[in-house]
Design a protein around this motif. Structure first.
Motif, short mmCIF file in Angstrom:
data_model
loop_
_atom_site.label_atom_id
_atom_site.label_comp_id
_atom_site.label_asym_id
_atom_site.label_seq_id
_atom_site.Cartn_x
_atom_site.Cartn_y
_atom_site.Cartn_z
N LYS A 136 0.83 -1.19 0.00
CA LYS A 136 0.00 0.00 0.00
C LYS A 136 0.88 1.25 0.00
N VAL A 137 0.49 2.24 -0.83
CA VAL A 137 1.23 3.50 -0.89
C VAL A 137 0.25 4.64 -0.62
N THR A 138 0.78 5.77 -0.23
CA THR A 138 -0.07 6.88 0.21
C THR A 138 -0.05 8.06 -0.75
N LEU A 193 8.75 5.46 -5.72
CA LEU A 193 7.79 5.03 -4.71
C LEU A 193 8.49 4.98 -3.36
N LYS A 194 7.86 5.48 -2.33
CA LYS A 194 8.40 5.36 -0.98
C LYS A 194 7.66 4.25 -0.26
N VAL A 195 8.40 3.22 0.14
CA VAL A 195 7.83 2.07 0.82
C VAL A 195 8.59 1.83 2.11
N ASN A 196 7.88 1.92 3.22
CA ASN A 196 8.50 1.73 4.54
C ASN A 196 9.74 2.60 4.73
N GLY A 197 9.64 3.82 4.21
CA GLY A 197 10.73 4.76 4.39
C GLY A 197 11.84 4.67 3.36
N ASP A 198 11.79 3.67 2.48
CA ASP A 198 12.81 3.50 1.45
C ASP A 198 12.28 3.91 0.08
N ASN A 199 13.14 4.46 -0.75
CA ASN A 199 12.77 4.84 -2.11
C ASN A 199 13.00 3.69 -3.07
#
Length: 340
Positions: free
Chosen positions: A2-4, A11-17
């Motif tokens: 899920k992304v915001t 894409l930023k996922v769990n703080g990582d790009n």
């Protein structure tokens, strides 16, 4: 996962790009600031939605201007917008039912132009015998411009095998070719020529390359007039008028983004090593890597592609190139793919 926010090239996922090579925003327009500025201006004028029938006594000029541009862009006599590509397909099929003796469909045709009584165009990789028998009849052929799992347009030369006493209508779903293929992304409608074709109809979701929720149908003026009288169209609310007007106002941006996309594809073609397990064509922004565990390999390198279960035992991996990707993005995925 899920992304915001809208998944652009990063894409930023769990703080990582992560680099993102997925979706269907081929021209990269939804997050484009210039595109958004045009859209916001039209929302201020035309509102966020318009729920009235298009055939009501109040007629919004946004539709007239947008549809005139779309007809010119696709190189058809006329065009009509509706609220979705799915509705566009069903409206076309419903209108054609009374004018068609037999429907035929190419393999893997999208459900938007699926007719319950349609026959397969090919049987055992050969032309359906019904298409070449001696019976004069009106036939409608349904096909996507580019089939799923393919990177080149459908080959229409096979229509030459159909005898002249078959009156042909061709319906093309250009959801994944409009904005991409043809002159400035005009699609393949204008390139389809065959003496047996009496009528050709293009339809598409505008939510892919064109970046706006809605659908379009392009054809001869007579057919578009018929669509406007169809009960489905009369009883449906139209596409958001602010979106329709944005299409014509953003025409220069469509052309510019199409040029950027082609530059990215040319660069990719110059660097990517030819491989039978990597399906790619320099004119189309989709790569199908037929490599085991490629999704996991890419994720471990902080690259996300479109990945889902296509059938019960088959994973589909689809790499999408957009106009927004930078050369350094392309270099990262090229480096990985060239190892196979």
């Amino acid at each position: 996962m899920k992304v915001t926010q809208f998944p652009n090239r990063i894409l930023k996922v769990n703080g990582d790009n992560y680099l993102y090579f997925g979706g269907t925003a081929y021209l990269g327009l939804p997050p484009n600031k210039k595109f958004q500025k045009i859209l916001f201006k039209n929302i201020a004028r035309w509102g966020t939605a318009y729920g009235s029938s298009r055939n009501a006594n109040i007629q919004l000029t946004a539709y007239e201007k947008g549809e005139r541009f779309l007809a010119q862009y696709i190189q058809a006599e006329a065009a009509l917008t509706v609220s979705s590509g799915m509705l566009a397909g069903q409206l076309v099929l419903k209108t054609l039912e009374s004018q068609t003796d037999v429907f035929f469909h190419f393999p893997d045709t999208h459900v938007a132009i699926s007719h319950k009584k349609s026959l397969p165009f090919f049987i055992n990789n050969q032309l359906n015998p019904r298409l070449s028998d001696e019976k004069p009849e009106k036939i409608t052929i349904l096909t996507d411009a580019v089939n799923a799992n393919a990177v080149t347009p459908v080959n229409f030369s096979v229509l030459k095998q159909i005898p002249a006493h078959k009156e042909i209508t061709v319906v093309i779903d250009e959801s994944h070719s409009l904005g991409i293929l043809g002159n400035n992304g005009s699609g393949i409608f204008s390139m389809l020529h065959h003496p047996n074709i009496k009528r050709k109809i293009s339809l598409a979701s505008l939510g892919k390359a064109m970046g706006l929720s809605g659908g379009v149908i392009a054809a001869d003026s007579s057919f578009i007039s018929e669509l406007k009288e169809n009960d489905i169209f009369v009883s449906s609310a139209g596409m958001n008028p602010a979106f329709v007007k944005t299409i014509v106002d953003a025409k220069k941006l469509y052309f510019a983004q199409n040029k950027k996309l082609k530059q990215n594809l040319d660069y990719l073609d110059s660097k990517l090593i030819s491989n039978i397990n990597i399906l790619f064509d320099k004119n189309y922004p989709v790569i199908y890597p037929r490599i085991e565990n490629i999704n996991s390999v890419l994720v471990s390198n902080k690259i996300i592609i479109t990945h889902f279960k296509y059938t019960s035992d088959t994973d589909l991996n689809r790499i999408i190139i957009t106009a927004n990707h930078k050369k350094k993005d392309l270099d990262r995925i090229i480096k990985i793919l060239n190892q196979y």
